[in-house]
Scaffold this active site. Structure first.
Site, PDB file in Angstrom:
ATOM      1  N   LYS A  21       0.861  -1.201   0.000  1.00  0.00           N
ATOM      2  CA  LYS A  21       0.000   0.000   0.000  1.00  0.00           C
ATOM      3  C   LYS A  21       0.889   1.241   0.000  1.00  0.00           C
ATOM      4  O   LYS A  21       2.058   1.179   0.400  1.00  0.00           O
ATOM      5  CB  LYS A  21      -0.917   0.025   1.232  1.00  0.00           C
ATOM      6  CG  LYS A  21      -0.233   0.030   2.612  1.00  0.00           C
ATOM      7  CD  LYS A  21       0.210   1.384   3.129  1.00  0.00           C
ATOM      8  CE  LYS A  21       0.920   1.296   4.486  1.00  0.00           C
ATOM      9  NZ  LYS A  21       1.703   2.469   4.840  1.00  0.00           N
ATOM     10  N   ASP A 147      -1.883  -1.377  10.908  1.00  0.00           N
ATOM     11  CA  ASP A 147      -1.812  -1.351   9.445  1.00  0.00           C
ATOM     12  C   ASP A 147      -2.317  -2.629   8.790  1.00  0.00           C
ATOM     13  O   ASP A 147      -2.166  -2.788   7.588  1.00  0.00           O
ATOM     14  CB  ASP A 147      -0.331  -1.204   9.041  1.00  0.00           C
ATOM     15  CG  ASP A 147       0.010   0.197   8.611  1.00  0.00           C
ATOM     16  OD1 ASP A 147      -0.829   1.080   8.796  1.00  0.00           O
ATOM     17  OD2 ASP A 147       1.121   0.382   8.094  1.00  0.00           O
TER      18      ASP A 147
HETATM   19  O1  C5P Z   1      -0.069  -0.910  15.463  1.00  0.00           O
HETATM   20  P1  C5P Z   1       1.372  -1.199  15.307  1.00  0.00           P
HETATM   21  O2  C5P Z   1       1.829  -2.388  16.100  1.00  0.00           O
HETATM   22  O3  C5P Z   1       1.824  -1.281  13.896  1.00  0.00           O
HETATM   23  O4  C5P Z   1       2.143   0.057  15.925  1.00  0.00           O
HETATM   24  C1  C5P Z   1       3.512   0.032  16.202  1.00  0.00           C
HETATM   25  C2  C5P Z   1       3.855   1.231  17.055  1.00  0.00           C
HETATM   26  O5  C5P Z   1       3.715   2.437  16.282  1.00  0.00           O
HETATM   27  C3  C5P Z   1       2.983   1.433  18.276  1.00  0.00           C
HETATM   28  O6  C5P Z   1       3.442   0.721  19.391  1.00  0.00           O
HETATM   29  C4  C5P Z   1       3.078   2.928  18.509  1.00  0.00           C
HETATM   30  O7  C5P Z   1       4.290   3.250  19.136  1.00  0.00           O
HETATM   31  C5  C5P Z   1       3.175   3.470  17.092  1.00  0.00           C
HETATM   32  N1  C5P Z   1       1.871   3.885  16.560  1.00  0.00           N
HETATM   33  C6  C5P Z   1       1.299   5.055  17.020  1.00  0.00           C
HETATM   34  N2  C5P Z   1       0.088   5.462  16.518  1.00  0.00           N
HETATM   35  C7  C5P Z   1      -0.543   4.731  15.569  1.00  0.00           C
HETATM   36  C8  C5P Z   1       0.031   3.533  15.078  1.00  0.00           C
HETATM   37  C9  C5P Z   1       1.241   3.138  15.598  1.00  0.00           C
HETATM   38  O8  C5P Z   1       1.856   5.748  17.882  1.00  0.00           O
HETATM   39  N3  C5P Z   1      -1.693   5.180  15.090  1.00  0.00           N
END
Ligand code: C5P
Length: 335
Positions: A21, A147
């Protein structure tokens, strides 16, 4: 409920295309109490992909195989996590081998790891001949990462919440696109943390604010998007329009906030964006937190010419196209 088992000896193997994406604009909003940030973005599927092979045979355990040493092979791999949750939710037994043929960059902002995890879950369901209820599948995806859910929709997708609340937008005609993949990997949590530092500096500074506060930024992008959406639903079909609707969308003033933190740290990415603009991109941007950059082009031919020129300048560049939702789902198992 009876456990689903694989009772014959031959393993069942399913091959799944795991598409990438790009983000058509990404607004980072407030830091939430759970440590995530509010997001507002439009995700767009593109044709670049990894290939995932899921084999289920008798036995137990989950094994990941991938020739790329940067891909984790243990429980921290997102594919491991979706498959483990999928097996449990389906009350299924078996030994699952997930082979990842990596073509997308690692830590590239193209959602490779998230897409792989969704592809592995879809492959598991097909190998077992069982389907999870859609809401449960979406729940597993959202639990594993913000994601992931977008890859259960495909095409052009509005992402809100922490990025995991996804809404299908009207299918846009496929557009030409060039993706530049610099050698650097960018850590998304680190990029978010740097964003927080910029915002808190802007808030405490006596000088006039140079960075609008998160809520203002969300409103700004939200207005651009709703103008674009209301136009798209106003009865004038996309196909009848003079302008490519993708380009109309990016002209709605959308930006990727991560550019403000990632570009100063990796000047070659700023150069990559300028290089895309110089070779004719109608719009160029960082995807997600990078390091991949993309450019939208007026035609396939223009994209191909741009790739030749970019490669001549030493950039790793590939011509590709955006995928409609229909094509995304038609091609996912068509390997
Ligand atoms: O959701 P995911 O595991 O991919 O997110 C990884 C990290 O990215 C989270 O622990 C957070 O620190 C950051 N993040 C965030 N806000 C989001 C998505 C991710 O701060 N909307």
């Amino acid at each position: 409920m009876l456990a689903v088992g694989i009772y014959n000896h031959a393993p069942v193997t399913v091959t799944v295309r795991s598409f990438a994406k790009i983000n058509l604009g990404l607004n980072i909003g407030s830091l939430r109490e759970d440590g995530f940030h509010e997001l507002l973005t439009v995700y767009q599927s593109i044709a670049l992909h990894d290939v995932i092979r899921v084999s289920v045979s008798r036995g137990s355990g989950i094994e990941i195989s991938c020739a790329d040493p940067r891909v984790p092979k243990d429980e921290s791999n997102t594919c491991y996590r979706t498959v483990e949750k999928g097996l449990r939710a389906l009350n299924a037994k078996g030994r699952v081998v997930i082979e990842i043929e990596k073509r997308l960059p690692v830590q590239g902002g193209l959602g490779g790891a998230s897409s792989n995890a969704v592809a592995a879950l879809l492959g598991l369901e097909r190998a077992l001949g069982k389907a999870l209820p859609a809401a449960q599948r979406m729940g597993i995806a959202a639990d594993v990462g913000s994601d992931l859910p977008l890859f259960l929709v495909g095409g052009t997708v509005l992402g809100v919440g922490r990025g995991e609340l996804v809404y299908p937008l009207e299918d846009l005609p496929a557009g030409a696109c060039v993706v530049v993949t610099p050698e650097v990997g960018v850590s998304t949590p680190r990029a978010f943390a740097q964003w927080d530092r910029i915002i808190s500096r802007a808030r405490t500074s006596d000088a006039e604010l140079t960075v609008p506060l998160p809520s203002d930024r969300m409103v700004e992008l939200g207005r651009g998007l709703s103008a674009w959406l209301s136009e798209s639903y106003s009865g004038a079909p996309f196909r009848g329009r003079a302008e490519n609707p993708l380009l109309a969308l990016v002209r709605a003033g959308i930006k990727n906030d991560f550019e403000q933190v990632v570009f100063p740290e990796y000047p070659e990415l700023t150069e990559g964006k300028s290089a895309l603009e110089r070779v004719g991109a109608k719009y160029a941007s960082l995807s997600g937190s990078g390091s991949a950059l993309y450019g939208l082009f007026a035609s396939k031919e223009a994209a191909r010419r741009a790739v030749t020129r970019l490669r001549g300048q030493g950039w790793a560049a590939q011509a590709t196209g955006t995928l409609t939702r229909g094509r995304y789902w038609r091609q996912i198992f068509d390997c």
